[in-house]
Design a protein around this motif. Structure first.
Motif, PDB file in Angstrom:
ATOM      1  N   GLN A  61      36.083-101.543  59.219  1.00 24.25           N
ATOM      2  CA  GLN A  61      35.897-102.525  58.147  1.00 24.25           C
ATOM      3  C   GLN A  61      35.586-101.844  56.818  1.00 24.25           C
ATOM      4  O   GLN A  61      36.002-102.313  55.763  1.00 24.25           O
ATOM      5  N   GLU A  62      34.857-100.745  56.875  1.00 27.16           N
ATOM      6  CA  GLU A  62      34.466-100.024  55.668  1.00 27.16           C
ATOM      7  C   GLU A  62      35.554 -99.056  55.185  1.00 27.16           C
ATOM      8  O   GLU A  62      35.400 -98.428  54.136  1.00 27.16           O
ATOM      9  N   GLY A  63      36.623 -98.909  55.957  1.00 24.75           N
ATOM     10  CA  GLY A  63      37.740 -98.069  55.553  1.00 24.75           C
ATOM     11  C   GLY A  63      37.609 -96.594  55.885  1.00 24.75           C
ATOM     12  O   GLY A  63      38.396 -95.777  55.404  1.00 24.75           O
ATOM     13  N   TYR A  64      36.641 -96.232  56.713  1.00 26.23           N
ATOM     14  CA  TYR A  64      36.461 -94.826  57.062  1.00 26.23           C
ATOM     15  C   TYR A  64      37.391 -94.376  58.178  1.00 26.23           C
ATOM     16  O   TYR A  64      37.750 -93.206  58.255  1.00 26.23           O
ATOM     17  N   ILE A  65      37.738 -95.297  59.064  1.00 24.77           N
ATOM     18  CA  ILE A  65      38.651 -94.967  60.153  1.00 24.77           C
ATOM     19  C   ILE A  65      39.756 -96.022  60.234  1.00 24.77           C
ATOM     20  O   ILE A  65      39.623 -97.117  59.690  1.00 24.77           O
ATOM     21  N   VAL A  66      40.816 -95.643  60.936  1.00 21.14           N
ATOM     22  CA  VAL A  66      41.937 -96.536  61.209  1.00 21.14           C
ATOM     23  C   VAL A  66      42.030 -96.642  62.722  1.00 21.14           C
ATOM     24  O   VAL A  66      41.911 -95.635  63.430  1.00 21.14           O
ATOM     25  N   ILE A  67      42.241 -97.852  63.218  1.00 22.37           N
ATOM     26  CA  ILE A  67      42.358 -98.044  64.661  1.00 22.37           C
ATOM     27  C   ILE A  67      43.724 -98.652  64.961  1.00 22.37           C
ATOM     28  O   ILE A  67      44.106 -99.665  64.382  1.00 22.37           O
ATOM     29  N   ASP A  68      44.435 -98.004  65.860  1.00 20.18           N
ATOM     30  CA  ASP A  68      45.761 -98.443  66.293  1.00 20.18           C
ATOM     31  C   ASP A  68      45.707 -98.544  67.816  1.00 20.18           C
ATOM     32  O   ASP A  68      45.272 -97.595  68.479  1.00 20.18           O
ATOM     33  N   ARG A  69      46.147 -99.653  68.349  1.00 18.09           N
ATOM     34  CA  ARG A  69      46.054 -99.855  69.811  1.00 18.09           C
ATOM     35  C   ARG A  69      46.758 -98.761  70.609  1.00 18.09           C
ATOM     36  O   ARG A  69      46.318 -98.377  71.678  1.00 18.09           O
ATOM     37  N   ARG A  70      47.880 -98.265  70.094  1.00 18.32           N
ATOM     38  CA  ARG A  70      48.621 -97.248  70.841  1.00 18.32           C
ATOM     39  C   ARG A  70      48.068 -95.838  70.641  1.00 18.32           C
ATOM     40  O   ARG A  70      48.120 -95.019  71.545  1.00 18.32           O
ATOM     41  N   HIS A  71      47.542 -95.558  69.427  1.00 19.30           N
ATOM     42  CA  HIS A  71      47.115 -94.194  69.123  1.00 19.30           C
ATOM     43  C   HIS A  71      45.605 -94.032  69.035  1.00 19.30           C
ATOM     44  O   HIS A  71      45.120 -92.936  68.797  1.00 19.30           O
ATOM     45  N   GLY A  72      44.857 -95.101  69.166  1.00 16.81           N
ATOM     46  CA  GLY A  72      43.405 -95.022  69.130  1.00 16.81           C
ATOM     47  C   GLY A  72      42.856 -94.933  67.717  1.00 16.81           C
ATOM     48  O   GLY A  72      43.513 -95.289  66.743  1.00 16.81           O
ATOM     49  N   ALA A  73      41.641 -94.424  67.619  1.00 17.14           N
ATOM     50  CA  ALA A  73      40.952 -94.335  66.331  1.00 17.14           C
ATOM     51  C   ALA A  73      41.156 -92.951  65.722  1.00 17.14           C
ATOM     52  O   ALA A  73      41.155 -91.943  66.427  1.00 17.14           O
ATOM     53  N   LYS A  74      41.344 -92.939  64.397  1.00 21.95           N
ATOM     54  CA  LYS A  74      41.439 -91.672  63.685  1.00 21.95           C
ATOM     55  C   LYS A  74      40.795 -91.826  62.315  1.00 21.95           C
ATOM     56  O   LYS A  74      40.627 -92.925  61.799  1.00 21.95           O
TER      57      LYS A  74
END
Length: 126
Positions: free
Chosen positions: A62-75
């Motif tokens: 929510q704060e924009g520090y990470i991106v979460i993608d269901r296929r690739h996980g969190a980065k």
């Protein structure tokens, strides 16, 4: 990056985890696009509930520090330019910190010196 949580702290575990990840990003311990452990893996590694890690990851997203993608996980997300909303939030937080420091006897030169020392440890600066 080593994450260490204080189980007896007044600060909730999800907040401690969030804070350590933010500091890891700012200090360069975590790089842009670096893959983070899965919720399940990090919870297991830290010996905490998966919901705690999920809450921290959700907040970081929510704060924009990470991106979460269901296929690739969190980065780790891409670093961005200053946001006026964030600047206002930062000012609120600093006001409280300065008030607490003043009450505890920390004067302006000492507070500024502490800020300078901490800022110097951050590898990402505009």
């Amino acid at each position: 990056m080593v994450i260490s949580l204080e189980l007896d702290s007044a600060t909730p575990l999800y907040e401690q985890l969030r804070n350590q990840i933010v500091i890891g990003i700012a200090t360069g311990q975590l790089e842009t696009d670096e893959k983070l452990p899965t919720v399940r893996q990090l919870a297991e590694d830290l010996g905490i509930n998966t919901m705690t890690v999920n809450k921290a990851y959700t907040l970081l997203k929510q704060e924009g520090y990470i991106v979460i993608d269901r296929r690739h996980g969190a980065k780790v997300g891409t670093r961005t330019a200053e946001d006026p909303k964030h600047a206002a939030h930062l000012e609120e937080q600093l006001q409280l910190m300065i008030a607490e420091a003043t009450i505890k006897g920390v004067d302006q030169p000492r507070f500024q010196a502490l800020c300078s020392q901490i800022f110097a440890r951050m590898t990402y600066q505009h």
